[in-house]
Scaffold this motif. Structure first.
Motif, PDB file in Angstrom:
ATOM      1  N   GLY A   1      -5.339  -3.235   6.744  1.00 35.39           N
ATOM      2  CA  GLY A   1      -4.846  -2.096   5.982  1.00 35.39           C
ATOM      3  C   GLY A   1      -5.313  -0.781   6.593  1.00 35.39           C
ATOM      4  N   CYS A   2      -5.159   0.295   5.823  1.00 38.72           N
ATOM      5  CA  CYS A   2      -5.414   1.622   6.387  1.00 38.72           C
ATOM      6  C   CYS A   2      -6.735   2.232   5.930  1.00 38.72           C
TER       7      CYS A   2
ATOM      8  N   CYS B   1       0.853  -1.187   0.000  1.00 38.45           N
ATOM      9  CA  CYS B   1       0.000   0.000   0.000  1.00 38.45           C
ATOM     10  C   CYS B   1       0.895   1.246   0.000  1.00 38.45           C
TER      11      CYS B   1
ATOM     12  N   CYS C   1       0.246   2.949   3.877  1.00 44.51           N
ATOM     13  CA  CYS C   1       0.636   2.292   5.131  1.00 44.51           C
ATOM     14  C   CYS C   1       1.705   1.220   4.927  1.00 44.51           C
TER      15      CYS C   1
ATOM     16  N   CYS D   1      -7.337  -0.053   0.184  1.00 44.26           N
ATOM     17  CA  CYS D   1      -6.508  -0.764   1.168  1.00 44.26           C
ATOM     18  C   CYS D   1      -7.440  -1.211   2.287  1.00 44.26           C
TER      19      CYS D   1
HETATM   20 ZN   LIG Z   1      -2.873   1.060   3.423  1.00 41.42          ZN
END
Ligand SMILES: [Zn+2]
Length: 185
Positions: free
Chosen positions: A68-69, A24, A27, A59
């Motif tokens: 994920g973010c 990603c 992140c 993400c």
């Molecule tokens: Zn991310």
């Protein structure tokens, strides 16, 4: 690294297949990116219907593990310009014609755009404002810009630099977006 532009459906398919191994951009987690819908916009020759201009990548932050973010990223078709109906090819032709014809309205007609001439003047202003960013990006790929010609202004220099950096590409604008992973305008 996540590609920001794709040239063909095949390239988009490869990008899709590779997403699970791609980190990603925000992140840096891997295994969290998913395709997440299309980006739509009005095309140059069709005011009625929106067409696909790119894809969103998400993400995933709804996973139990290796989360994920939650951010989304845009991956654009390389022949499209962000937030503009004009295609990259039409912009590339317009810029080239400005230098050969020396007149923006004539260049706009020669490039065959359906959009109004006022659009051409706005684009030209945007191109002038983008000079330093375009040149800074080009130097990374092609460090020695062509010799400054006697009559050439900064805009002509930028075009010469683009031509030197992408000698075999039919569209300088698409080539710039694809190779430098950055929006032209
Ligand atoms: Zn991310």
């Amino acid at each position: 690294m996540l590609a920001r532009f794709y040239r063909s459906e095949d390239e988009l398919l490869r990008l899709h297949r590779g997403l699970k191994q791609t980190a990603c951009p925000a992140c840096k987690a891997t295994g969290t990116l998913n395709l997440h819908g299309w980006l739509y916009g009005y095309g140059e020759h069709d005011e009625q219907r929106k067409s696909r201009r790119g894809r969103r990548v998400f993400c995933n932050n709804r996973k139990r593990r290796r989360n994920g973010c939650g951010r989304t990223f845009s991956v654009w078709a390389v022949d499209k310009l962000k937030r503009m109906r004009l295609s990259a090819g039409a912009l590339g032709s317009f810029l080239a014609f400005v230098f050969t014809l020396g007149d923006k309205a004539a260049a706009w007609r020669a490039a065959g755009s359906d959009l109004s001439v006022s659009c051409a003047y706005r684009l030209w202003t945007r191109f002038l404002h983008a000079q330093s960013r375009l040149r800074a990006a080009l130097v990374r790929l092609y460090p020695s810009p062509p010799e400054r010609s006697h009559a050439g202004g900064p805009a002509e220099q930028t075009l010469a630099h683009l031509r030197a950096a992408f000698p075999h590409d039919p569209c300088l604008v698409s080539a710039f977006q694809h190779r430098l992973r950055a929006a032209f305008l």
